[in-house]
Design an enzyme around this catalytic site. Structure first.
Site, PDB file in Angstrom:
ATOM      1  N   ASP A 116       0.693  -1.088   0.027  1.00  0.00           N
ATOM      2  CA  ASP A 116       0.116  -0.032  -0.060  1.00  0.00           C
ATOM      3  C   ASP A 116       0.986   1.026  -0.007  1.00  0.00           C
ATOM      4  OD1 ASP A 116      -2.171   1.881   0.850  1.00  0.00           O
ATOM      5  OD2 ASP A 116      -3.366  -0.307   0.739  1.00  0.00           O
TER       6      ASP A 116
ATOM      7  N   ASP B   7      -1.953   2.267  18.103  1.00  0.00           N
ATOM      8  CA  ASP B   7      -2.769   1.158  17.892  1.00  0.00           C
ATOM      9  C   ASP B   7      -2.378   0.152  17.171  1.00  0.00           C
ATOM     10  OD1 ASP B   7      -5.116  -0.066  19.370  1.00  0.00           O
ATOM     11  OD2 ASP B   7      -6.484   1.241  18.377  1.00  0.00           O
TER      12      ASP B   7
ATOM     13  N   HIS C 222      -3.620   6.067   3.457  1.00  0.00           N
ATOM     14  CA  HIS C 222      -4.500   4.849   2.988  1.00  0.00           C
ATOM     15  C   HIS C 222      -3.974   3.588   3.602  1.00  0.00           C
ATOM     16  CE1 HIS C 222      -5.924   1.757  -0.008  1.00  0.00           C
ATOM     17  NE2 HIS C 222      -7.064   2.388  -0.132  1.00  0.00           N
TER      18      HIS C 222
ATOM     19  N   LEU D  63      -4.438  -3.169  17.629  1.00  0.00           N
ATOM     20  CA  LEU D  63      -4.217  -4.186  18.888  1.00  0.00           C
ATOM     21  C   LEU D  63      -5.354  -3.947  19.854  1.00  0.00           C
ATOM     22  CD1 LEU D  63      -0.673  -2.399  19.473  1.00  0.00           C
ATOM     23  CD2 LEU D  63      -1.222  -4.728  18.634  1.00  0.00           C
TER      24      LEU D  63
ATOM     25  N   ASN E  40      -5.747  -3.033  23.289  1.00  0.00           N
ATOM     26  CA  ASN E  40      -4.911  -2.573  24.210  1.00  0.00           C
ATOM     27  C   ASN E  40      -5.881  -1.311  25.001  1.00  0.00           C
ATOM     28  OD1 ASN E  40      -5.537  -0.633  22.149  1.00  0.00           O
ATOM     29  ND2 ASN E  40      -3.276  -0.232  21.893  1.00  0.00           N
TER      30      ASN E  40
ATOM     31  N   ASN F 113     -14.126  -0.043  -7.262  1.00  0.00           N
ATOM     32  CA  ASN F 113     -15.264   0.830  -7.096  1.00  0.00           C
ATOM     33  C   ASN F 113     -15.878   1.038  -8.229  1.00  0.00           C
ATOM     34  OD1 ASN F 113     -14.404   0.671  -4.603  1.00  0.00           O
ATOM     35  ND2 ASN F 113     -13.351   2.373  -4.293  1.00  0.00           N
TER      36      ASN F 113
ATOM     37  N   TYR G  18      -7.283 -11.905 -11.580  1.00  0.00           N
ATOM     38  CA  TYR G  18      -6.806 -12.968 -11.632  1.00  0.00           C
ATOM     39  C   TYR G  18      -7.225 -14.029 -10.433  1.00  0.00           C
ATOM     40  CZ  TYR G  18      -3.224 -10.133 -14.025  1.00  0.00           C
ATOM     41  OH  TYR G  18      -2.850  -9.187 -14.861  1.00  0.00           O
TER      42      TYR G  18
ATOM     43  N   VAL H 246      -5.976 -14.722  -6.867  1.00  0.00           N
ATOM     44  CA  VAL H 246      -6.231 -13.747  -5.993  1.00  0.00           C
ATOM     45  C   VAL H 246      -7.693 -13.836  -5.482  1.00  0.00           C
ATOM     46  CG1 VAL H 246      -6.370 -11.278  -5.618  1.00  0.00           C
ATOM     47  CG2 VAL H 246      -4.503 -12.524  -7.330  1.00  0.00           C
TER      48      VAL H 246
ATOM     49  N   SER I 127     -11.430  -1.033  -1.016  1.00  0.00           N
ATOM     50  CA  SER I 127     -10.086  -0.845  -0.291  1.00  0.00           C
ATOM     51  C   SER I 127     -10.429  -1.450   1.420  1.00  0.00           C
ATOM     52  CB  SER I 127      -9.444   0.542  -0.423  1.00  0.00           C
ATOM     53  OG  SER I 127      -8.665   0.490  -1.431  1.00  0.00           O
TER      54      SER I 127
END
Length: 694
Positions: A222, A230, A252, A263, A265, A343, A357, A360, A407
């Site tokens: 990315d 966090d 992003h 996490l 936490n 999108n 593909y 994926v 995404s």
């Protein structure tokens, strides 16, 4: 062409024209206006190349937090990665070419050249009288990135030592619905929020006995991942500039990472797999753009460092042999690959690459009501859907914010795969994938939902049923993403919407710097339904007209329409290849349920013009078809809740159409009295029991 939704959904499928360096659609959508992408002219490209400095890259260090090796054989500056050369001087295939067309042989663009094993690239280039230096070389794939003219490309394609030559296509993230938080509040510090997407897939049902992704290595390809209270980042690499600084300068990637593994936490949010090991593989620059070769390098890094899962929340419009080859190698190495479907909205096949593909997992997006998000791409290659609208996660400034798009759906699947694998460590990647697909909550039609909605709780055996919607009456306000530079849009728009039509301006004939006028017209099979004339000057690289031509489709018939563009210059005209879009039916209105008993009910709704077939959807499943505007449902189960919708079927495509708002009801239980008993008192009819409106 752009089509903005005013009262209904519109659909886009994008095909590219006139750009050898190709921008591809984003996998997330923006509430604010997207940033304009920078373009360099060919002269700018030459000047920037003179400033390039090549340097070699070490290839020795094992992954550690903040310091990771680069598998690049040479570094390419971030400025070089953002280069885009205009290719609009080459007329689109099938267009009527303007006179005095400039010669294409002088155009120089960036290409991926794959050499057959055993053949030395420099020898092959020299043999073809190509003296240019390789901009980048990926030894493990035996491919090079080279700036070539059209003639040079054709020579290499004919060389028996060359496997293939293809444009080094661009990926970009241009549209993110983002409501970014400011400083972390005391409430967020002291209280940990479980995002709605976690609940929708059942990850909130996990307890302390579950591994929650422990021991699973996830590579997030990315824009990078920033330091955040966090998040715990185990390691990573910056493919963009060949350094170990993989900090997110866009936002992003950090948001994606939080959904995967924020996490536990007692602050902020919690991710799907909080114990997974996250690796930041920065393949996109600060502007959200990168190239296919950067993605290939990121995949190779994941293979070399024995990642278990690769997350790819970006999309591309171009099929690439080089990229597909790298993906196959990753799958063969036992890696699960997950990518955003895109999108582009509803259509026969709007799923983009690399999600298209077969190796994926292609992920679409759903809303809080478990419905497909308006923006989510559809098609036969869609594998599964997951929450992707108003997703709260970590931001690059150490806070939290909401984003929407496929995404945001991807990290739900990535996190779920990590959790399942951590509980089934002897299973193969294929077995984990099959487990997710088999236990997904089936929703029809398959073209829009794939195998269904991700159900982590069922995949782990915690439950043996589907999960209810998080918010049944949620209103989805997302829209399919707009096309990028140089795109032709073959679209569909729901009748009743306003179509805003524009398009990239082609390059004028040699000797002219601009066009003087533009005529536009929208033609149906029976004649012109919308038109406009606009005065120039219009220059290549712009979008015209500005503002777009606005066409009200309320009274149009269903069917196909052509958008025609004719440009004028002093010595003649140039007609571009028409754009095509389809007007599809609007959603049925007035759906009501009456005469509800233990085992049956009667549905009725208002007719939709030009529509002859309707689909009855019960609890997300296709129940039946009808040509009427009413339908009696029988053989229902007493005292059972049902969600019902009606879909107006597009006469030209049985998979397309628009669906009514949902009607929720519960059938009567055993021994229940009728819903109403008509009583006539002094000539007036009354119901003995109140009638419930649905």
């Amino acid at each position: 062409m752009r089509i903005k939704k005013i009262t209904s959904i519109f659909l886009l499928i994008s095909l590219f024209f006139g750009m050898n360096s190709i921008y591809v659609g984003a996998s997330s959508q923006e509430q604010q206006a997207p940033e304009q992408e920078q373009k360099e002219t060919t002269q700018d490209l030459k000047e920037s190349k003179q400033k390039e400095k090549e340097s070699t890259q070490e290839d020795s260090k094992a992954p550690e937090q903040g310091q990771e090796e680069s598998t690049q054989d040479s570094k390419t500056s971030e400025q070089e990665q953002k280069e885009t050369t205009q290719d609009s001087k080459t007329p689109e295939q099938g267009q009527n070419e303007p006179t005095q067309e400039p010669k294409s042989s002088s155009q120089v663009n960036e290409y991926i050249v794959s050499f057959k094993n055993g053949d030395d690239p420099l020898t092959v280039l020299k043999k073809n009288k190509i003296l240019k230096k390789e901009k980048k070389k990926l030894k493990k794939h035996n491919i090079s990135v080279i700036a070539l003219s059209t003639d040079e490309v054709e020579r290499l394609k004919k060389d028996s030592s060359v496997e293939f030559v293809e444009p080094n296509a661009k990926v970009s993230i241009n549209g993110i619905i983002a409501v970014t938080g400011g400083a972390i509040t005391d409430a967020e510090i002291n209280n940990e929020e479980v995002p709605w997407g976690n609940v929708a897939i059942g990850s909130h049902m996990l307890d302390k006995q579950n591994n929650k992704g422990k021991g699973i290595k996830v590579a997030v390809l990315d824009t990078g991942v920033s330091n955040h209270p966090d998040l715990r980042i185990t390691g990573g690499i910056n493919i963009v500039n060949g350094t170990s600084n993989y900090v997110d300068d866009n936002g992003h990637g950090t948001h994606v990472a939080g959904t995967i593994a924020a996490l536990e936490n007692n602050q902020g949010i919690v991710g799907i797999a909080p114990n997974a090991d996250l690796y930041s593989v920065k393949v996109l620059g600060s502007d959200g753009t990168g190239t296919y070769t950067q993605v290939i390098e990121g995949i190779q890094w994941a293979i070399d460092h024995k990642m278990d899962i690769i997350s790819m929340s970006f999309t591309g419009a171009e099929n690439s042999e080089a990229l597909h080859k790298a993906i196959k190698e990753a799958e063969a190495s036992g890696i699960i690959l997950v990518a955003a479907a895109g999108n582009k909205g509803l259509g026969k096949d709007t799923v983009m690459y690399p999600a298209s593909y077969p190796e994926v997992i292609s992920v679409g997006a759903t809303t809080k009501s478990n419905d497909r998000a308006n923006l989510s791409s559809t098609g036969e290659n869609l594998d599964i859907v997951a929450p992707g609208v108003d997703i709260r996660s970590t931001t690059k400034n150490g806070s939290y914010g909401n984003m929407s798009g496929t995404s945001m759906a991807v990290p739900h699947v990535v996190g779920a795969a990590a959790v399942i694998w951590s509980e089934n460590k002897t299973s193969s990647a294929r077995e984990i994938r099959e487990l997710m697909m088999k236990n997904a909550t089936s929703i029809e039609p398959k073209q829009e939902y794939g195998n269904g909605l991700l159900n982590l709780a069922k995949s782990l055996g915690i439950i043996d049923s589907e999960l209810p919607p998080f918010q049944q009456d949620y209103k989805d306000e997302t829209e399919p993403g707009q096309g990028g530079n140089g795109e032709i849009s073959i679209a569909a728009i729901e009748r009743g919407s306003i179509a805003y039509l524009d398009r990239g301006v082609p390059t004028p004939p040699s000797g002219y710097s601009s066009w003087t006028k533009l005529n536009m017209g929208v033609d149906s099979t029976t004649g012109r339904v919308c038109s406009g004339t606009f005065s120039g000057p219009f220059k290549a690289g712009q979008t015209a007209p500005n503002p777009p031509l606005a066409c009200d489709t309320s009274n149009w018939s269903l069917g196909t329409y052509e958008v025609k563009y004719t440009y004028y210059y002093p010595d003649g005209t140039y007609s571009m290849t028409p754009e095509i879009f389809t007007v599809t039916p609007e959603a049925p209105t007035g759906l009501t349920a009456s005469k509800v008993t233990q085992n049956s009910l009667l549905l009725s709704w208002n007719p939709v013009k030009d529509v002859t077939t309707y689909k009855i959807l019960v609890n997300g499943q296709l129940h039946s078809n009808t040509t009427s505007t009413s339908k009696k449902l029988t053989n229902l189960t007493p005292n059972t809740a049902y969600s019902i919708r009606i879909k107006a079927v597009d006469p030209t495509d049985p998979n397309a159409g628009a669906t009514s708002p949902v009607v929720n009801l519960t059938t009567d239980g055993p021994g229940a009295l009728p819903r109403s008993i008509p009583l006539i008192i002094e000539g007036q009819t009354y119901n003995a029991y109140p009638y419930r409106e649905y």
